[in-house]
Design a protein around this motif. Structure first.
Motif, PDB file in Angstrom:
ATOM      1  N   SER A 216       0.848  -1.188   0.000  1.00 18.79           N
ATOM      2  CA  SER A 216       0.000   0.000   0.000  1.00 18.79           C
ATOM      3  C   SER A 216       0.885   1.240   0.000  1.00 18.79           C
ATOM      4  CB  SER A 216      -0.905   0.033   1.238  1.00 18.79           C
ATOM      5  OG  SER A 216      -1.814  -1.038   1.230  1.00 18.79           O
ATOM      6  N   ILE A 217       0.418   2.275  -0.684  1.00 22.21           N
ATOM      7  CA  ILE A 217       1.151   3.540  -0.763  1.00 22.21           C
ATOM      8  C   ILE A 217       0.256   4.656  -0.256  1.00 22.21           C
ATOM      9  CG2 ILE A 217       1.995   5.284  -2.398  1.00 22.21           C
ATOM     10  CD1 ILE A 217       3.236   3.050  -4.001  1.00 22.21           C
ATOM     11  N   GLY A 218       0.790   5.483   0.636  1.00 28.69           N
ATOM     12  CA  GLY A 218       0.058   6.641   1.118  1.00 28.69           C
ATOM     13  C   GLY A 218       0.234   7.811   0.167  1.00 28.69           C
ATOM     14  N   LEU A 219      -0.857   8.467  -0.159  1.00 35.18           N
ATOM     15  CA  LEU A 219      -0.832   9.654  -1.009  1.00 35.18           C
ATOM     16  C   LEU A 219      -1.278  10.841  -0.160  1.00 35.18           C
ATOM     17  CD1 LEU A 219      -0.668  11.151  -3.726  1.00 35.18           C
ATOM     18  CD2 LEU A 219      -2.976  10.327  -4.235  1.00 35.18           C
ATOM     19  N   ILE A 220      -0.359  11.744   0.133  1.00 34.32           N
ATOM     20  CA  ILE A 220      -0.661  12.879   1.007  1.00 34.32           C
ATOM     21  C   ILE A 220      -0.865  14.135   0.172  1.00 34.32           C
ATOM     22  CG2 ILE A 220       0.153  14.337   2.893  1.00 34.32           C
ATOM     23  CD1 ILE A 220       1.722  12.025   3.958  1.00 34.32           C
ATOM     24  N   LEU A 221      -2.044  14.736   0.328  1.00 31.31           N
ATOM     25  CA  LEU A 221      -2.363  15.997  -0.328  1.00 31.31           C
ATOM     26  C   LEU A 221      -2.263  17.126   0.687  1.00 31.31           C
ATOM     27  CD1 LEU A 221      -5.489  14.922  -2.392  1.00 31.31           C
ATOM     28  CD2 LEU A 221      -3.167  15.209  -3.199  1.00 31.31           C
ATOM     29  N   PRO A 222      -1.864  18.311   0.248  1.00 32.01           N
ATOM     30  CA  PRO A 222      -1.630  19.394   1.197  1.00 32.01           C
ATOM     31  C   PRO A 222      -2.909  20.040   1.709  1.00 32.01           C
ATOM     32  CG  PRO A 222      -1.248  20.162  -1.027  1.00 32.01           C
ATOM     33  CD  PRO A 222      -1.525  18.689  -1.123  1.00 32.01           C
ATOM     34  N   ASP A 223      -2.905  20.324   2.982  1.00 38.20           N
ATOM     35  CA  ASP A 223      -3.833  21.251   3.637  1.00 38.20           C
ATOM     36  C   ASP A 223      -5.271  20.805   3.831  1.00 38.20           C
ATOM     37  OD1 ASP A 223      -1.821  22.977   4.072  1.00 38.20           O
ATOM     38  OD2 ASP A 223      -2.264  24.256   2.376  1.00 38.20           O
ATOM     39  N   ASN A 224      -6.062  20.711   2.763  1.00 37.47           N
ATOM     40  CA  ASN A 224      -7.483  20.534   3.001  1.00 37.47           C
ATOM     41  C   ASN A 224      -8.189  19.894   1.826  1.00 37.47           C
ATOM     42  OD1 ASN A 224      -8.076  22.655   1.081  1.00 37.47           O
ATOM     43  ND2 ASN A 224      -7.415  24.096   2.657  1.00 37.47           N
ATOM     44  N   VAL A 225      -9.447  19.589   2.037  1.00 32.52           N
ATOM     45  CA  VAL A 225     -10.238  18.875   1.043  1.00 32.52           C
ATOM     46  C   VAL A 225     -10.438  19.697  -0.225  1.00 32.52           C
ATOM     47  CG1 VAL A 225     -12.475  19.669   1.869  1.00 32.52           C
ATOM     48  CG2 VAL A 225     -12.300  17.424   0.802  1.00 32.52           C
ATOM     49  N   TYR A 226     -10.364  21.034  -0.128  1.00 33.74           N
ATOM     50  CA  TYR A 226     -10.530  21.868  -1.315  1.00 33.74           C
ATOM     51  C   TYR A 226      -9.504  21.536  -2.377  1.00 33.74           C
ATOM     52  CZ  TYR A 226     -10.052  25.813  -4.468  1.00 33.74           C
ATOM     53  OH  TYR A 226      -9.919  26.571  -5.601  1.00 33.74           O
ATOM     54  N   ASN A 227      -8.281  21.231  -1.940  1.00 34.22           N
ATOM     55  CA  ASN A 227      -7.226  20.966  -2.909  1.00 34.22           C
ATOM     56  C   ASN A 227      -7.526  19.760  -3.786  1.00 34.22           C
ATOM     57  OD1 ASN A 227      -5.306  23.053  -2.425  1.00 34.22           O
ATOM     58  ND2 ASN A 227      -4.826  22.085  -0.474  1.00 34.22           N
ATOM     59  N   LEU A 228      -8.270  18.786  -3.248  1.00 32.49           N
ATOM     60  CA  LEU A 228      -8.610  17.619  -4.049  1.00 32.49           C
ATOM     61  C   LEU A 228      -9.829  17.869  -4.911  1.00 32.49           C
ATOM     62  CD1 LEU A 228      -8.145  14.687  -4.839  1.00 32.49           C
ATOM     63  CD2 LEU A 228      -9.544  13.998  -2.894  1.00 32.49           C
ATOM     64  N   PHE A 229     -10.876  18.440  -4.318  1.00 36.25           N
ATOM     65  CA  PHE A 229     -12.134  18.563  -5.025  1.00 36.25           C
ATOM     66  C   PHE A 229     -12.336  19.935  -5.667  1.00 36.25           C
ATOM     67  CE2 PHE A 229     -12.803  15.382  -1.657  1.00 36.25           C
ATOM     68  CZ  PHE A 229     -13.083  14.286  -2.458  1.00 36.25           C
ATOM     69  N   GLY A 230     -11.576  20.945  -5.240  1.00 39.32           N
ATOM     70  CA  GLY A 230     -11.745  22.275  -5.789  1.00 39.32           C
ATOM     71  C   GLY A 230     -10.698  22.650  -6.814  1.00 39.32           C
ATOM     72  N   ASN A 231      -9.532  22.025  -6.747  1.00 36.35           N
ATOM     73  CA  ASN A 231      -8.458  22.321  -7.683  1.00 36.35           C
ATOM     74  C   ASN A 231      -8.131  21.068  -8.488  1.00 36.35           C
ATOM     75  OD1 ASN A 231      -6.156  23.087  -9.056  1.00 36.35           O
ATOM     76  ND2 ASN A 231      -5.312  24.242  -7.343  1.00 36.35           N
ATOM     77  N   PRO A 232      -8.496  21.016  -9.758  1.00 34.66           N
ATOM     78  CA  PRO A 232      -8.369  19.792 -10.556  1.00 34.66           C
ATOM     79  C   PRO A 232      -6.947  19.269 -10.683  1.00 34.66           C
ATOM     80  CG  PRO A 232      -9.770  21.397 -11.667  1.00 34.66           C
ATOM     81  CD  PRO A 232      -9.133  22.106 -10.509  1.00 34.66           C
ATOM     82  N   ILE A 233      -5.944  20.116 -10.475  1.00 40.09           N
ATOM     83  CA  ILE A 233      -4.570  19.670 -10.672  1.00 40.09           C
ATOM     84  C   ILE A 233      -4.213  18.527  -9.730  1.00 40.09           C
ATOM     85  CG2 ILE A 233      -3.532  21.353  -9.100  1.00 40.09           C
ATOM     86  CD1 ILE A 233      -1.224  21.596 -11.072  1.00 40.09           C
ATOM     87  N   PHE A 234      -4.741  18.575  -8.494  1.00 41.20           N
ATOM     88  CA  PHE A 234      -4.436  17.527  -7.525  1.00 41.20           C
ATOM     89  C   PHE A 234      -5.153  16.227  -7.862  1.00 41.20           C
ATOM     90  CE2 PHE A 234      -3.714  21.487  -5.134  1.00 41.20           C
ATOM     91  CZ  PHE A 234      -2.378  21.294  -4.827  1.00 41.20           C
ATOM     92  N   ALA A 235      -6.355  16.338  -8.393  1.00 47.06           N
ATOM     93  CA  ALA A 235      -7.081  15.143  -8.810  1.00 47.06           C
ATOM     94  C   ALA A 235      -6.355  14.449  -9.959  1.00 47.06           C
ATOM     95  CB  ALA A 235      -8.503  15.509  -9.220  1.00 47.06           C
ATOM     96  N   LEU A 236      -5.789  15.221 -10.886  1.00 47.73           N
ATOM     97  CA  LEU A 236      -5.076  14.640 -12.024  1.00 47.73           C
ATOM     98  C   LEU A 236      -3.784  13.956 -11.571  1.00 47.73           C
ATOM     99  CD1 LEU A 236      -5.575  17.541 -14.587  1.00 47.73           C
ATOM    100  CD2 LEU A 236      -6.624  15.271 -14.689  1.00 47.73           C
TER     101      LEU A 236
END
Length: 346
Positions: free
Chosen positions: A63-83
Protein backbone atom coordinates in the motif's frame (compact mmCIF):
# COMPACT_ATOMS: atom_id res chain seq x y z
CA UNK A 1 -15.64 -25.83 3.41
CA UNK A 2 -12.26 -25.05 5.02
CA UNK A 3 -10.20 -22.20 3.56
CA UNK A 4 -7.62 -23.42 1.05
CA UNK A 5 -3.96 -22.76 1.76
CA UNK A 6 -1.32 -21.55 -0.66
CA UNK A 7 -0.04 -25.12 -0.78
CA UNK A 8 -3.51 -26.33 -1.87
CA UNK A 9 -3.64 -23.70 -4.64
CA UNK A 10 -0.15 -24.72 -5.81
CA UNK A 11 -1.11 -28.43 -5.92
CA UNK A 12 -4.35 -27.79 -7.82
CA UNK A 13 -2.63 -25.48 -10.33
CA UNK A 14 0.39 -27.74 -10.74
CA UNK A 15 2.89 -25.06 -9.75
CA UNK A 16 5.22 -24.32 -6.85
CA UNK A 17 4.22 -22.51 -3.69
CA UNK A 18 6.55 -19.62 -4.60
CA UNK A 19 4.80 -19.20 -7.95
CA UNK A 20 1.43 -18.85 -6.21
CA UNK A 21 2.97 -16.31 -3.86
CA UNK A 22 4.28 -14.28 -6.81
CA UNK A 23 0.83 -14.30 -8.42
CA UNK A 24 -0.84 -13.18 -5.19
CA UNK A 25 1.64 -10.33 -4.86
CA UNK A 26 1.16 -9.25 -8.50
CA UNK A 27 4.84 -9.69 -9.29
CA UNK A 28 5.65 -9.52 -13.01
CA UNK A 29 8.01 -12.54 -13.11
CA UNK A 30 5.28 -15.08 -13.89
CA UNK A 31 4.45 -16.29 -17.41
CA UNK A 32 0.93 -15.21 -18.47
CA UNK A 33 -0.25 -18.80 -19.04
CA UNK A 34 0.91 -19.86 -15.56
CA UNK A 35 -0.62 -16.74 -13.97
CA UNK A 36 -3.96 -17.49 -15.68
CA UNK A 37 -3.91 -21.09 -14.44
CA UNK A 38 -3.28 -20.03 -10.85
CA UNK A 39 -5.95 -17.34 -10.99
CA UNK A 40 -8.50 -19.82 -12.38
CA UNK A 41 -7.96 -22.05 -9.35
CA UNK A 42 -8.20 -19.07 -6.99
CA UNK A 43 -11.49 -17.93 -8.55
CA UNK A 44 -12.95 -21.43 -8.76
CA UNK A 45 -12.36 -22.09 -5.06
CA UNK A 46 -13.09 -18.58 -3.78
CA UNK A 47 -9.67 -18.27 -2.20
CA UNK A 48 -9.03 -15.04 -0.27
CA UNK A 49 -5.44 -14.41 0.83
CA UNK A 50 -5.02 -13.33 4.42
CA UNK A 51 -3.49 -9.90 4.00
CA UNK A 52 -2.52 -9.55 7.64
CA UNK A 53 -0.70 -12.87 7.67
CA UNK A 54 1.01 -12.05 4.40
CA UNK A 55 2.14 -8.72 5.87
CA UNK A 56 3.68 -10.45 8.89
CA UNK A 57 5.77 -12.67 6.62
CA UNK A 58 6.84 -10.08 4.06
CA UNK A 59 6.85 -6.98 6.29
CA UNK A 60 5.11 -5.31 3.36
CA UNK A 61 1.55 -4.06 2.92
CA UNK A 62 1.76 -3.26 -0.80
CA UNK A 63 0.00 0.00 0.00
CA UNK A 64 1.15 3.54 -0.76
CA UNK A 65 0.06 6.64 1.12
CA UNK A 66 -0.83 9.65 -1.01
CA UNK A 67 -0.66 12.88 1.01
CA UNK A 68 -2.36 16.00 -0.33
CA UNK A 69 -1.63 19.39 1.20
CA UNK A 70 -3.83 21.25 3.64
CA UNK A 71 -7.48 20.53 3.00
CA UNK A 72 -10.24 18.87 1.04
CA UNK A 73 -10.53 21.87 -1.32
CA UNK A 74 -7.23 20.97 -2.91
CA UNK A 75 -8.61 17.62 -4.05
CA UNK A 76 -12.13 18.56 -5.02
CA UNK A 77 -11.74 22.28 -5.79
CA UNK A 78 -8.46 22.32 -7.68
CA UNK A 79 -8.37 19.79 -10.56
CA UNK A 80 -4.57 19.67 -10.67
CA UNK A 81 -4.44 17.53 -7.53
CA UNK A 82 -7.08 15.14 -8.81
CA UNK A 83 -5.08 14.64 -12.02
CA UNK A 84 -1.84 13.98 -10.14
CA UNK A 85 -3.69 11.56 -7.84
CA UNK A 86 -5.05 9.79 -10.90
CA UNK A 87 -1.52 9.15 -12.13
CA UNK A 88 -0.43 7.74 -8.76
CA UNK A 89 -3.50 5.48 -8.51
CA UNK A 90 -3.01 4.27 -12.07
CA UNK A 91 0.51 3.02 -11.38
CA UNK A 92 -0.51 1.47 -8.05
CA UNK A 93 -3.25 -0.53 -9.75
CA UNK A 94 -0.88 -1.72 -12.48
CA UNK A 95 1.80 -2.74 -9.97
CA UNK A 96 -0.50 -4.46 -7.51
CA UNK A 97 -0.44 -1.75 -4.85
CA UNK A 98 -3.28 -0.03 -3.03
CA UNK A 99 -3.24 3.76 -2.76
CA UNK A 100 -4.46 5.34 0.49
CA UNK A 101 -5.44 9.01 0.44
CA UNK A 102 -4.55 11.34 3.32
CA UNK A 103 -5.66 14.98 3.58
CA UNK A 104 -2.81 16.71 5.34
CA UNK A 105 -2.75 19.85 7.48
CA UNK A 106 0.41 21.90 7.72
CA UNK A 107 -0.47 22.86 11.31
CA UNK A 108 -0.65 19.22 12.46
CA UNK A 109 1.60 18.68 15.47
CA UNK A 110 4.35 16.09 15.49
CA UNK A 111 2.48 13.69 17.77
CA UNK A 112 -0.57 13.56 15.47
CA UNK A 113 1.68 13.24 12.44
CA UNK A 114 3.50 10.38 14.13
CA UNK A 115 0.22 8.57 14.76
CA UNK A 116 -0.88 9.01 11.16
CA UNK A 117 2.39 8.11 9.45
CA UNK A 118 4.49 6.03 11.81
CA UNK A 119 1.65 3.74 12.80
CA UNK A 120 1.06 3.37 9.09
CA UNK A 121 -0.34 0.56 7.03
CA UNK A 122 1.61 1.50 3.92
CA UNK A 123 5.12 0.95 2.62
CA UNK A 124 5.88 4.47 1.38
CA UNK A 125 4.42 7.86 0.55
CA UNK A 126 3.87 10.08 -2.47
CA UNK A 127 3.69 13.67 -1.23
CA UNK A 128 2.06 16.29 -3.45
CA UNK A 129 3.48 19.59 -2.24
CA UNK A 130 5.67 22.49 -3.34
CA UNK A 131 5.46 24.14 0.07
CA UNK A 132 8.87 25.53 0.94
CA UNK A 133 8.48 24.53 4.59
CA UNK A 134 6.43 21.37 4.30
CA UNK A 135 6.14 19.70 7.70
CA UNK A 136 5.33 16.32 6.17
CA UNK A 137 8.47 16.31 4.04
CA UNK A 138 10.58 17.11 7.09
CA UNK A 139 8.89 14.37 9.15
CA UNK A 140 9.20 11.74 6.41
CA UNK A 141 12.86 12.52 5.96
CA UNK A 142 13.53 12.41 9.70
CA UNK A 143 11.75 9.10 10.30
CA UNK A 144 13.14 7.36 7.22
CA UNK A 145 9.75 6.52 5.67
CA UNK A 146 10.36 6.05 1.92
CA UNK A 147 8.75 8.82 -0.08
CA UNK A 148 8.84 10.71 -3.35
CA UNK A 149 7.51 14.18 -3.90
CA UNK A 150 5.67 15.98 -6.66
CA UNK A 151 7.18 19.44 -6.38
CA UNK A 152 10.43 20.37 -4.68
CA UNK A 153 12.11 22.65 -2.20
CA UNK A 154 15.06 24.84 -3.20
CA UNK A 155 18.50 23.48 -2.37
CA UNK A 156 17.17 20.06 -1.34
CA UNK A 157 19.37 17.95 -3.61
CA UNK A 158 19.15 14.90 -1.37
CA UNK A 159 15.46 14.32 -2.12
CA UNK A 160 13.59 12.23 -4.68
CA UNK A 161 11.12 14.37 -6.58
CA UNK A 162 9.31 14.91 -9.87
CA UNK A 163 8.57 18.40 -11.15
CA UNK A 164 8.58 20.71 -14.16
CA UNK A 165 10.93 23.61 -14.87
CA UNK A 166 8.60 26.33 -13.63
CA UNK A 167 11.11 29.12 -14.25
CA UNK A 168 11.60 28.27 -17.91
CA UNK A 169 7.90 27.53 -18.50
CA UNK A 170 6.84 30.94 -17.17
CA UNK A 171 9.63 32.66 -19.08
CA UNK A 172 8.36 31.14 -22.34
CA UNK A 173 4.77 32.17 -21.61
CA UNK A 174 5.70 35.78 -20.90
CA UNK A 175 8.08 35.93 -23.87
CA UNK A 176 5.17 34.93 -26.09
CA UNK A 177 3.17 37.93 -24.88
CA UNK A 178 6.20 40.17 -25.46
CA UNK A 179 6.54 38.78 -28.99
CA UNK A 180 2.98 39.97 -29.66
CA UNK A 181 4.02 43.55 -28.84
CA UNK A 182 2.97 43.81 -25.17
CA UNK A 183 5.09 45.72 -22.67
CA UNK A 184 2.56 46.32 -19.85
CA UNK A 185 2.29 42.70 -18.70
CA UNK A 186 0.69 41.90 -15.35
CA UNK A 187 1.31 38.72 -13.37
CA UNK A 188 -0.90 36.78 -10.97
CA UNK A 189 1.20 34.87 -8.45
CA UNK A 190 0.10 31.88 -6.39
CA UNK A 191 0.58 31.32 -2.66
CA UNK A 192 3.86 32.79 -1.44
CA UNK A 193 4.77 29.60 0.46
CA UNK A 194 4.91 27.48 -2.73
CA UNK A 195 8.18 26.99 -4.57
CA UNK A 196 6.39 27.00 -7.92
CA UNK A 197 5.09 30.51 -7.15
CA UNK A 198 8.58 31.95 -6.69
CA UNK A 199 9.89 29.96 -9.67
CA UNK A 200 7.17 31.22 -12.02
CA UNK A 201 7.68 34.77 -10.78
CA UNK A 202 11.40 34.37 -11.51
CA UNK A 203 10.58 33.29 -15.06
CA UNK A 204 8.33 36.33 -15.47
CA UNK A 205 11.10 38.67 -14.30
CA UNK A 206 13.69 37.02 -16.55
CA UNK A 207 11.48 37.43 -19.63
CA UNK A 208 10.95 41.13 -18.88
CA UNK A 209 14.65 41.70 -18.25
CA UNK A 210 15.64 39.97 -21.49
CA UNK A 211 13.29 42.30 -23.38
CA UNK A 212 14.52 45.41 -21.57
CA UNK A 213 11.15 45.95 -19.86
CA UNK A 214 11.42 47.36 -16.32
CA UNK A 215 9.61 45.45 -13.57
CA UNK A 216 6.56 47.39 -12.33
CA UNK A 217 5.44 46.21 -8.85
CA UNK A 218 1.95 47.60 -9.55
CA UNK A 219 1.52 44.89 -12.17
CA UNK A 220 2.28 42.00 -9.81
CA UNK A 221 -0.56 40.54 -7.72
CA UNK A 222 -0.28 38.05 -4.86
CA UNK A 223 -3.03 35.51 -5.51
CA UNK A 224 -3.84 32.21 -3.84
CA UNK A 225 -4.54 30.00 -6.90
CA UNK A 226 -8.32 30.60 -6.61
CA UNK A 227 -10.75 32.07 -9.14
CA UNK A 228 -11.76 34.69 -6.57
CA UNK A 229 -8.21 36.00 -6.20
CA UNK A 230 -7.86 36.27 -9.97
CA UNK A 231 -11.06 38.31 -10.08
CA UNK A 232 -10.12 40.73 -7.30
CA UNK A 233 -6.57 41.32 -8.51
CA UNK A 234 -7.66 41.92 -12.09
CA UNK A 235 -10.15 44.56 -10.95
CA UNK A 236 -7.24 46.27 -9.23
CA UNK A 237 -5.09 46.08 -12.36
CA UNK A 238 -7.85 47.55 -14.54
CA UNK A 239 -8.24 50.55 -12.21
CA UNK A 240 -4.62 51.60 -12.74
CA UNK A 241 -3.96 54.83 -14.64
CA UNK A 242 -2.02 52.72 -17.13
CA UNK A 243 -3.64 49.29 -16.97
CA UNK A 244 -1.89 46.24 -18.41
CA UNK A 245 -2.52 45.12 -21.98
CA UNK A 246 -1.56 41.53 -21.18
CA UNK A 247 -1.54 39.19 -18.18
CA UNK A 248 0.32 36.03 -17.22
CA UNK A 249 -1.47 33.89 -14.63
CA UNK A 250 0.38 31.32 -12.52
CA UNK A 251 -2.50 28.88 -12.98
CA UNK A 252 -5.65 28.42 -15.06
CA UNK A 253 -8.04 28.56 -12.10
CA UNK A 254 -7.37 32.27 -11.57
CA UNK A 255 -8.00 33.02 -15.25
CA UNK A 256 -11.73 32.40 -14.90
CA UNK A 257 -11.82 35.27 -12.41
CA UNK A 258 -9.67 37.42 -14.69
CA UNK A 259 -12.08 37.08 -17.60
CA UNK A 260 -15.10 37.83 -15.42
CA UNK A 261 -13.46 41.05 -14.17
CA UNK A 262 -12.58 42.08 -17.73
CA UNK A 263 -16.15 41.53 -18.94
CA UNK A 264 -17.63 43.44 -16.00
CA UNK A 265 -15.54 46.44 -17.06
CA UNK A 266 -17.01 46.25 -20.55
CA UNK A 267 -13.67 45.13 -21.96
CA UNK A 268 -12.71 42.16 -24.07
CA UNK A 269 -10.18 39.34 -24.18
CA UNK A 270 -7.81 39.49 -26.01
CA UNK A 271 -8.54 42.89 -27.57
CA UNK A 272 -8.13 44.78 -24.27
CA UNK A 273 -6.27 42.18 -22.23
CA UNK A 274 -4.30 39.28 -23.69
CA UNK A 275 -3.98 36.29 -21.35
CA UNK A 276 -1.63 33.32 -20.90
CA UNK A 277 -2.35 30.78 -18.15
CA UNK A 278 -0.55 27.80 -16.65
CA UNK A 279 -1.61 24.12 -16.36
CA UNK A 280 -3.90 23.46 -19.38
CA UNK A 281 -6.55 21.76 -17.27
CA UNK A 282 -9.43 19.96 -19.01
CA UNK A 283 -11.83 22.50 -17.45
CA UNK A 284 -10.21 25.35 -19.39
CA UNK A 285 -12.06 24.22 -22.51
CA UNK A 286 -15.05 26.03 -20.94
CA UNK A 287 -13.18 29.36 -20.97
CA UNK A 288 -13.94 31.73 -23.84
CA UNK A 289 -12.00 32.70 -25.78
CA UNK A 290 -9.92 29.52 -25.86
CA UNK A 291 -7.11 29.87 -23.36
CA UNK A 292 -3.45 30.11 -24.34
CA UNK A 293 -1.62 28.36 -21.52
CA UNK A 294 1.43 26.42 -20.39
CA UNK A 295 0.59 22.72 -20.37
CA UNK A 296 2.17 20.74 -17.58
CA UNK A 297 1.76 16.94 -17.60
CA UNK A 298 -0.25 16.58 -14.37
CA UNK A 299 -1.14 12.89 -14.73
CA UNK A 300 2.40 12.04 -15.84
CA UNK A 301 3.81 13.76 -12.74
CA UNK A 302 1.77 11.37 -10.59
CA UNK A 303 2.79 8.39 -12.71
CA UNK A 304 6.51 9.12 -12.49
CA UNK A 305 6.39 9.82 -8.75
CA UNK A 306 4.63 6.50 -8.06
CA UNK A 307 7.00 4.59 -10.34
CA UNK A 308 10.00 6.12 -8.59
CA UNK A 309 8.67 5.16 -5.16
CA UNK A 310 7.71 1.60 -6.14
CA UNK A 311 11.12 1.07 -7.73
CA UNK A 312 12.72 2.00 -4.41
CA UNK A 313 10.35 -0.27 -2.45
CA UNK A 314 10.95 -3.24 -4.75
CA UNK A 315 14.69 -2.90 -4.24
CA UNK A 316 13.93 -3.47 -0.55
CA UNK A 317 16.65 -1.17 0.68
CA UNK A 318 16.64 1.63 3.23
CA UNK A 319 19.24 3.50 1.22
CA UNK A 320 17.68 6.48 -0.55
CA UNK A 321 19.46 7.61 -3.68
CA UNK A 322 18.56 11.20 -4.63
CA UNK A 323 16.70 11.42 -7.93
CA UNK A 324 15.30 14.49 -9.68
CA UNK A 325 13.00 14.05 -12.67
CA UNK A 326 12.03 17.19 -14.61
CA UNK A 327 9.21 16.71 -17.11
CA UNK A 328 8.72 19.00 -20.12
CA UNK A 329 6.04 21.67 -20.39
CA UNK A 330 4.42 23.01 -23.57
CA UNK A 331 3.13 26.42 -24.59
CA UNK A 332 -0.29 25.80 -26.15
CA UNK A 333 -1.21 28.84 -28.26
CA UNK A 334 -4.93 29.49 -28.63
CA UNK A 335 -7.01 32.66 -28.89
CA UNK A 336 -6.84 34.39 -25.48
CA UNK A 337 -3.42 35.85 -26.25
CA UNK A 338 -4.60 37.45 -29.49
CA UNK A 339 -2.76 35.01 -31.70
CA UNK A 340 -5.47 33.51 -33.90
CA UNK A 341 -3.66 30.44 -35.18
CA UNK A 342 -3.67 27.43 -32.86
CA UNK A 343 -0.24 25.91 -32.31
CA UNK A 344 1.89 24.11 -29.78
CA UNK A 345 5.39 25.21 -28.84
CA UNK A 346 7.55 23.01 -26.60
Amino acid sequence: MPQLTIEDIARLAGVSRSTVSRVLNSQPSVRPAVRDRVQEVIIAHGYTPQAAARQLVTQRTRSIGLILPDNVYNLFGNPIFALMSQGVSQVCAQQGYTSLLFMGRQDMNEQDMFKMLRGREFDGVVLISSNTNDTYAAFLKETGIPYTRIGHEPEQDDLRYVDVDNVEAARIGVKHLISLGHRRIAMLKGLARDTCTSDRYQGYKEALEEAGIPLDPELVGDGDWSTASGYELTKRFLRLERPPTALFSSNDMMVAGVIRAVHEQGRRVPEDLAIVGFDDLPQTTMIFPDLTTIRQPCVELGIRAAEMLIEQLEQDTKETTPMHVILPTTLVIRESCGFKRRSVVS
